[in-house]
Write an enzyme that holds these catalytic residues in place. Structure first.
Site, PDB file in Angstrom:
ATOM      1  N   ASP A  22      10.774   2.974  -6.092  1.00  0.00           N
ATOM      2  CA  ASP A  22      10.711   2.054  -4.905  1.00  0.00           C
ATOM      3  C   ASP A  22      10.193   0.836  -5.538  1.00  0.00           C
ATOM      4  OD1 ASP A  22       9.139   1.681  -3.000  1.00  0.00           O
ATOM      5  OD2 ASP A  22       7.622   2.983  -3.142  1.00  0.00           O
TER       6      ASP A  22
ATOM      7  N   SER B 298      10.972  -2.441  -3.129  1.00  0.00           N
ATOM      8  CA  SER B 298      11.046  -3.112  -1.155  1.00  0.00           C
ATOM      9  C   SER B 298      11.983  -4.216  -1.066  1.00  0.00           C
ATOM     10  CB  SER B 298       9.398  -4.454  -1.520  1.00  0.00           C
ATOM     11  OG  SER B 298       9.571  -5.019  -0.149  1.00  0.00           O
TER      12      SER B 298
ATOM     13  N   VAL C 185       8.692  -8.854   6.241  1.00  0.00           N
ATOM     14  CA  VAL C 185       9.894 -10.018   5.435  1.00  0.00           C
ATOM     15  C   VAL C 185      10.644  -9.840   5.339  1.00  0.00           C
ATOM     16  CG1 VAL C 185       9.381 -10.892   3.043  1.00  0.00           C
ATOM     17  CG2 VAL C 185       6.662  -9.958   3.860  1.00  0.00           C
TER      18      VAL C 185
ATOM     19  N   ASP D 275      12.488  -6.749   0.470  1.00  0.00           N
ATOM     20  CA  ASP D 275      12.102  -7.963   0.665  1.00  0.00           C
ATOM     21  C   ASP D 275      12.667  -8.536  -0.219  1.00  0.00           C
ATOM     22  OD1 ASP D 275      10.257  -7.391   2.751  1.00  0.00           O
ATOM     23  OD2 ASP D 275       8.250  -7.663   1.547  1.00  0.00           O
TER      24      ASP D 275
ATOM     25  N   GLU E 177       5.728 -12.954  10.400  1.00  0.00           N
ATOM     26  CA  GLU E 177       6.292 -11.780  10.306  1.00  0.00           C
ATOM     27  C   GLU E 177       4.681 -11.098  11.331  1.00  0.00           C
ATOM     28  OE1 GLU E 177       4.652  -8.086   7.775  1.00  0.00           O
ATOM     29  OE2 GLU E 177       4.239  -9.896   6.679  1.00  0.00           O
TER      30      GLU E 177
ATOM     31  N   LYS F 229       8.162  -0.115  11.353  1.00  0.00           N
ATOM     32  CA  LYS F 229       8.256  -0.517  10.305  1.00  0.00           C
ATOM     33  C   LYS F 229       9.256  -0.957  10.026  1.00  0.00           C
ATOM     34  CE  LYS F 229       7.309  -1.361   5.790  1.00  0.00           C
ATOM     35  NZ  LYS F 229       5.794  -0.971   4.880  1.00  0.00           N
TER      36      LYS F 229
ATOM     37  N   LYS G 169       0.507  -8.543  -4.028  1.00  0.00           N
ATOM     38  CA  LYS G 169      -1.224  -7.699  -4.844  1.00  0.00           C
ATOM     39  C   LYS G 169      -0.443  -6.786  -6.250  1.00  0.00           C
ATOM     40  CE  LYS G 169      -2.769  -6.590  -0.746  1.00  0.00           C
ATOM     41  NZ  LYS G 169      -1.120  -6.948   0.024  1.00  0.00           N
TER      42      LYS G 169
END
Ligand code: PSU
Ligand code: MN
Length: 303
Positions: free
Chosen positions: A138, A140, A106, A142, A25, A86, A159
Site C-alpha cells: 500500500d 499512495s 492529492v 500521490d 483538493e 475518490k 501522518k
C-alpha cells in the site's frame, strides 16, 4: 481545452493574466472530514487564499465534468453528496464516462492542476507509504504523481498512519525534495515532531518560489513537498495522537479494510477516538497551509 474540463471564470482569468493561483483538493472535503465542518473548512480556505491576493481553484468532478474552481454552491453539493468516488489516475476515465461525481485526491488534483498550468497546491497531508507496506504494497499514488508532475504541494507533513521513514526514502528515490518551512524536522501532521529530518529548510515564501524557479527552469521535472508544521497552539500531544492512530490501525486490520478505503477509515476512527480534537487540528493546519501556499504562489507569479 478538453470536453471534460470546465474552468471557472475567476480561475481562467487569473491564469490568463499570470496571477497567483492555488489548487485545492476535494477528497479532504468528501472523504476526509464530516459534514458540515467540511463545507465551512473549504469555504474558509478559499477566503484565506483570496485574502493573500491569490485565486483558489478547488478541483472536483461533478456529474462527469472536471471543475477547476468550484462555486460555493458546488462545494456545498459535493460536501453533502453521497456515493462520491475518490478519484486518482485510475478512476478518472470511469467516473467521467459514467457522468458520476468524484473528489480528487492529492494525486488526482495534481494531474488536473498540471494540465491547466497551476503549479502551487495546498492540502492537509499527502498520502505515502503505509505502515506494513512491505506486506500490503500500500503506497499512495500521490508519491508517484509527485515524481512526475511539476507541482509544489504545501502540506503539514504526513501522518503517522504512514511509515514516515519509508515515505521519505520513496520520495528520495523519485527525486522529490522535501522542504521544511522554518523547520529542519519533518512535521507529523497533528504534531510538529516526527523524529525525521527534511532535506532542506527554507524560511520565506520568496526563497521557496526561487527554488521552484531554479528546479523547473532547468527542466528538472517533478514535484516539491513543502512541509509546514501545524501552529503550536493547535498541535496535539504526539503520544496521545499516536495511541489513537495505533488503535485505528488495529481496527482497520481486524476489519480487513484495504485499498483506497484505508485512509478515510483511519481518519474517521482517529477523529472518534480523540473526541473530535483531531478534526479541529486538521482544519487549522489546512488554513495554515493555504496561507503559505498563497504566499508562495504570489511570489512565484512575480517573475
Ligand atoms: N491525508 C489526510 N486527509 C486526507 C487525505 C490524506 O490527512 O483527506 C486524502 C488525500 O486526498 C490524499 C489521499 O491524496 O487521502 C490519499 O489516499 P490513499 O492513501 O488511498 O492514496
Ligand atoms: Mn493506498
Amino acid at each position: 481545452m478538453n470536453q471534460y474540463i470546465v474552468m471557472s471564470q475567476e480561475v481562467s482569468e487569473a491564469l490568463k493574466n499570470k496571477r497567483a493561483v492555488v489548487a485545492l483538493e476535494s477528497t479532504i472535503i468528501s472523504h476526509g472530514m464530516p459534514y458540515p465542518e467540511n463545507v465551512k473548512m473549504a469555504l474558509q480556505v478559499e477566503e484565506i487564499i483570496r485574502g493573500q491576493g491569490a485565486v483558489p481553484a478547488t478541483i472536483a468532478i461533478l456529474d462527469g465534468i472536471i471543475k477547476v474552481g468550484l462555486s460555493s454552491d458546488e462545494i456545498e453539493v459535493l460536501a453533502k453528496a453521497k456515493n462520491v468516488y475518490k478519484v486518482g489516475k485510475r478512476d478518472f476515465a470511469f467516473v467521467l464516462s459514467k457522468k458520476l461525481t468524484g473528489a480528487t485526491t492529492v494525486s488526482g488534483t495534481s494531474l488536473i492542476a498540471s494540465m491547466t498550468g497551476i503549479k502551487i497546491f495546498a492540502t492537509g497531508g499527502i498520502g505515502g507509504v503505509h505502515r506494513g507496506a512491505t506486506e500490503t504494497f500500500d503506497i499512495s499514488r500521490d508519491l508517484e504523481e509527485l515524481s512526475l508532475l511539476d507541482i509544489c504541494v504545501v502540506c503539514a507533513g504526513a501522518k503517522s498512519i504512514l511509515d514516515l521513514g519509508l515515505t521519505l526514502e520513496y520520495l528520495e528515490t523519485k527525486g522529490v525534495e522535501v522542504i521544511g518551512y522554518q523547520t529542519k524536522e519533518l512535521p507529523a501532521f497533528y504534531s510538529r515532531e516526527s523524529g525525521f529530518n527534511v532535506n532542506y529548510q527554507l524560511d520565506t515564501p520568496a526563497e521557496i518560489a526561487s527554488l521552484l524557479h531554479a528546479k523547473w527552469s532547468l527542466g528538472l521535472t517533478g514535484g516539491v513537498v513543502i512541509a509546514n508544521p501545524i501552529p503550536k497552539e493547535f498541535s496535539m500531544d504526539a503520544k496521545k495522537i499516536n495511541e489513537a492512530i495505533d488503535q485505528a490501525l488495529a481496527e482497520a486490520k481486524q476489519k480487513g479494510i484495504h485499498g483506497n478505503e484505508v485512509t478515510p477509515f483511519l481518519l474517521s476512527k482517529i477523529k472518534h477516538i480523540t473526541e473530535g480534537t483531531s478534526l479541529d487540528s486538521n482544519i487549522e493546519l489546512v488554513f495554515n497551509n493555504a496561507r503559505l501556499a498563497a504566499e508562495i504562489a504570489v511570489e512565484y507569479s512575480k517573475d
